[in-house]
Design an enzyme around this catalytic site. Structure first.
Site, short mmCIF file in Angstrom:
data_model
loop_
_atom_site.label_atom_id
_atom_site.label_comp_id
_atom_site.label_asym_id
_atom_site.label_seq_id
_atom_site.Cartn_x
_atom_site.Cartn_y
_atom_site.Cartn_z
N ASP A 115 -46.86 4.65 20.91
CA ASP A 115 -46.53 5.92 21.57
C ASP A 115 -47.57 6.27 22.64
OD1 ASP A 115 -44.98 8.14 22.03
OD2 ASP A 115 -45.84 9.32 20.40
N ASN B 29 -34.19 7.87 21.23
CA ASN B 29 -34.60 7.61 22.61
C ASN B 29 -33.41 7.46 23.56
OD1 ASN B 29 -37.52 5.60 21.64
ND2 ASN B 29 -37.40 7.78 22.15
C1 IPE Z 1 -41.27 7.18 18.60
O1 IPE Z 1 -41.83 7.75 19.73
C2 IPE Z 1 -40.35 6.06 19.01
C3 IPE Z 1 -40.98 4.88 19.57
C4 IPE Z 1 -42.26 4.67 19.67
C5 IPE Z 1 -40.07 3.87 20.02
P1 IPE Z 1 -41.18 9.03 20.42
O2 IPE Z 1 -42.07 9.39 21.55
O3 IPE Z 1 -39.76 8.76 20.74
O4 IPE Z 1 -41.22 10.10 19.24
P2 IPE Z 1 -41.41 11.67 19.28
O5 IPE Z 1 -40.33 12.22 20.15
O6 IPE Z 1 -42.77 11.93 19.83
O7 IPE Z 1 -41.30 12.09 17.85
C1 IPE Z 2 -43.50 5.25 23.68
O1 IPE Z 2 -44.03 6.01 24.71
C2 IPE Z 2 -42.46 4.29 24.16
C3 IPE Z 2 -41.08 4.68 23.81
C4 IPE Z 2 -40.73 5.66 23.03
C5 IPE Z 2 -40.02 3.85 24.39
P1 IPE Z 2 -43.36 7.37 25.16
O2 IPE Z 2 -42.38 7.08 26.26
O3 IPE Z 2 -42.79 8.11 24.01
O4 IPE Z 2 -44.60 8.14 25.76
P2 IPE Z 2 -44.96 9.67 25.60
O5 IPE Z 2 -44.94 9.99 24.14
O6 IPE Z 2 -43.92 10.42 26.36
O7 IPE Z 2 -46.30 9.80 26.20
MG MG Z 3 -43.59 9.48 22.73
#
Ligand code: IPE
Ligand code: IPE
Ligand code: MG
Length: 251
Positions: free
Chosen positions: A21, A69
């Protein structure tokens, strides 16, 4: 001393799961498009895959795209899909040189035919590798997985091949997409968020949790080794009492 040297080879976790993340925030902090953060995140995937393989982790599960997502802007989804396809193709030498078998858990039918084809090809090409399984959670959520498992068990009861009394934790395990591997010993989440976000809810019942404040693109091998060393210093009791307590009572 580096954390790599601190790792005890006989206590390496068999299964490490990672919630990768922070790509978006990494890009935002640099005034870049979120897609740039994902691109940078792929480099970390490579680094951590190699690091895990090097110390003898048997299963590395990476949460790459959740069911939720799909609710992101179309532009971001398209860039993630493009990255996934190019990654599956470009990283093939890394997989083959390191004996890495690729696996996918998730609702793969949600992906476009092009993405599904790239996945199929990568799964087939690496099927005979057996040093480490790299398990990508794609269009995955734990509640989706558990719902599918419940449907599967209900159907087997309905057609008479399973009696309701025979349903136990083992049968549920067998019905999950993760049936081929043990539960994660260690779950790492980067970016400072302290939540699970619908990942492996059943399987992490007794996993050790490690939260890093570092955004995924900045997460290094050394930080990964630090998480492993930290894991090795913990006492896993699984609801029982410490071995040392037992021994001292016996003495
Ligand atoms: C969790 O991260 C999903 C992945 C790393 C693929 P998200 O960024 O989607 O989760 P939330 O929204 O912070 O809970
Ligand atoms: C994790 O990074 C990757 C996916 C969930 C695909 P994020 O895209 O959630 O990055 P933040 O949490 O917005 O910084
Ligand atoms: Mg995230």
């Amino acid at each position: 001393m580096s954390f790599l040297q601190a790792i005890q080879p006989d206590k390496v976790p068999a299964h490490v799961a990672v919630i990768m993340d922070g790509n978006g925030r990494w890009a935002q902090a640099r005034n870049l498009a979120r897609a740039q953060g994902h691109l940078e995140g792929v480099k970390t995937v490579r680094r951590i895959t190699e690091a895990a393989c090097r110390i003898g982790v048997r299963y590395l599960t990476l949460y790459a795209f959740s069911t939720e997502n799909w609710g992101r802007p179309q532009e971001e989804i398209s860039s993630l899909m493009g990255l996934l396809v190019s990654c599956l193709q470009n990283e093939m030498p890394l997989f083959m040189q390191n004996g890495i078998r690729l696996r996918v858990i998730g609702n793969t039918g949600d992906f476009s035919p092009e993405v599904q084809q790239a996945m199929r090809q990568a799964l087939d090409q690496t099927a005979a590798n057996n040093r480490m399984d790299l398990v990508l959670a794609l269009s995955y959520s734990s509640r989706w997985e558990i719902t599918e498992a419940m449907k599967d068990l209900a159907l087997r009861v309905k057609n008479g091949s399973l009696s309701p009394e025979a349903i136990d934790a083992g049968k549920i395990n067998e019905s999950l997409k993760t049936a081929f591997m043990p539960d994660p010993d260690l779950l790492i989440r980067t970016s400072g968020e302290h939540r699970i976000s619908n990942f492996l809810l059943w399987q992490i019942a007794y996993s050790e949790l490690f939260f890093s404040p570092v955004l995924w693109p900045d997460f290094t091998e050394e930080m990964f080794y630090e998480a492993i060393a930290d894991f090795q210093g913990r006492e896993r009791r699984f609801g029982r009492i410490a071995d040392t307590t037992l021994n001292s009572e016996k003495a």
